[in-house]
Design an enzyme around this catalytic site. Structure first.
Site, PDB file in Angstrom:
ATOM      1  N   ASN A  90      12.199  83.430  32.819  1.00 46.26           N
ATOM      2  CA  ASN A  90      12.295  83.851  34.154  1.00 46.26           C
ATOM      3  C   ASN A  90      13.842  83.614  34.651  1.00 46.26           C
ATOM      4  OD1 ASN A  90      11.509  83.440  37.247  1.00 46.26           O
ATOM      5  ND2 ASN A  90      12.643  81.542  36.930  1.00 46.26           N
ATOM      6  N   SER A 142      11.818  93.280  37.120  1.00 49.65           N
ATOM      7  CA  SER A 142      12.237  93.560  38.505  1.00 49.65           C
ATOM      8  C   SER A 142      11.616  95.027  38.997  1.00 49.65           C
ATOM      9  CB  SER A 142      13.615  93.114  39.197  1.00 49.65           C
ATOM     10  OG  SER A 142      13.747  93.535  40.381  1.00 49.65           O
ATOM     11  N   TYR A 155      22.396  94.253  37.585  1.00 45.81           N
ATOM     12  CA  TYR A 155      21.149  94.025  37.790  1.00 45.81           C
ATOM     13  C   TYR A 155      20.071  94.777  37.120  1.00 45.81           C
ATOM     14  CZ  TYR A 155      17.153  91.215  39.907  1.00 45.81           C
ATOM     15  OH  TYR A 155      15.949  90.375  39.839  1.00 45.81           O
ATOM     16  N   SER A 158      20.128  95.198  33.504  1.00 43.42           N
ATOM     17  CA  SER A 158      19.621  94.122  32.895  1.00 43.42           C
ATOM     18  C   SER A 158      17.947  94.113  32.830  1.00 43.42           C
ATOM     19  CB  SER A 158      20.152  92.692  33.396  1.00 43.42           C
ATOM     20  OG  SER A 158      19.470  92.289  34.694  1.00 43.42           O
TER      21      SER A 158
END
Ligand code: NAP
Length: 248
Positions: A90, A142, A155, A158
């Site tokens: 997480n 995400s 981001y 990733s």
């Protein structure tokens, strides 16, 4: 009786936000929890909540991007709790900026925590999980890893990488009864998103058909499903939890 009675779960980035909610949700269903974050003292509140649910909590300090630290953390968990049944990758950070202005440091920092961290923890638990012929890994990706986002190329890369890691590990480990899945949250109210400007939040809200931001508990419920036998025939999947913001 909980659906995770007798299980041991390891949750990274468990000091606050989504990680903390996941730790509390898994504990409420009977799992003992190893809590990992950069500093042990930051984990005190989460540990207290897990203990309040009648489960064991141990605290492990590690930078998820540091290989030696991650191995030491997993060794400590196995030594103190006996095994790892569930790993939740997480821990995650953002260092937003447009491509042309993005520094190498901001690129490396995000890739190190969000992607390398998950690789290191997955590698460290894979051996014991394969040996015990069971295990579940849940990666917190995400929706940005699915659709991309201006100002978040590090981001997004990733999280897209994390989804590819999820699928590859799922294929490698399925034969040993180790399942690997991902949850792709939409906009969830935590410290990570609190910093966004009000007009950005308003724009986000307008794009969410359910007309509300998600909560950490919304994500924890999805993780619980993937961590439990309720999802026994699922591996290599990405479960999107986003109020309808992205449908694919
Ligand atoms: P958060 O509130 O910032 O919590 C993240 C936790 O991870 C913090 O406790 C943080 O510690 C810890 N962490 C950061 N770097 C670490 C490292 N190198 N080693 C160990 N722990 C580290 O974030 P969140 O919103 O709960 O996000 C949790 C996960 O969900 C992340 O992977 C994020 O990308 C993902 N996600 C969030 C949203 C959202 O809308 N919030 C949406 C999609 C995906 P510090 O106190 O040092 O920062």
């Amino acid at each position: 009786m909980g659906i995770l009675d007798g299980k041991v779960a390891l949750v990274t980035g468990a000091a606050r936000g989504i990680g903390r909610a996941i730790a509390e949700r898994l504990a409420a269903e009977g799992a003992d929890i190893a809590l990992c974050d950069l500093k042990e003292e930051w984990l005190a509140d989460t540990a207290e909540a897990v203990a309040g649910a009648g489960r064991r909590a141990i605290r492990v300090a590690a930078d998820v991007g540091n290989a030696a630290g991650v191995q030491a953390a997993v060794d400590k968990v196995v030594q103190e709790l006996g095994r790892v049944d569930i790993l939740v990758n997480n821990a995650g950070i953002t260092r937003d900026g447009f491509l042309v202005r993005m520094s190498e440091e901001d690129w490396d920092a995000v890739l190190s925590v969000n992607l390398k961290g998950a690789f290191l923890f997955t590698r460290a638990v894979a051996r014991p999980m394969m040996k015990q012929r069971s295990g579940v890994i849940v990666n917190i990706a995400s929706i940005i890893g699915l659709i991309g986002n201006a100002g978040q190329c590090n981001y997004a890369a990733s999280k897209a990488g994390l989804i590819a890691l999820t699928k590859s590990c799922a294929k490698e480990l399925a034969g040993r009864n180790v399942r690997v899945n991902a949850v792709a949250p939409g906009f969830i109210q935590t410290k990570m998103t609190d910093v966004l400007a009000e007009d950005v939040k308003k724009k986000m809200l307008d794009a969410i058909p359910m007309n509300r931001f998600g909560t950490s508990e919304d994500i924890a419920n999805a993780v619980l499903f993937l961590a439990s036998e309720q999802s026994a025939y699922m591996t290599g999947q990405v479960l999107s939890v986003n109020g309808g913001m992205v449908m694919m």
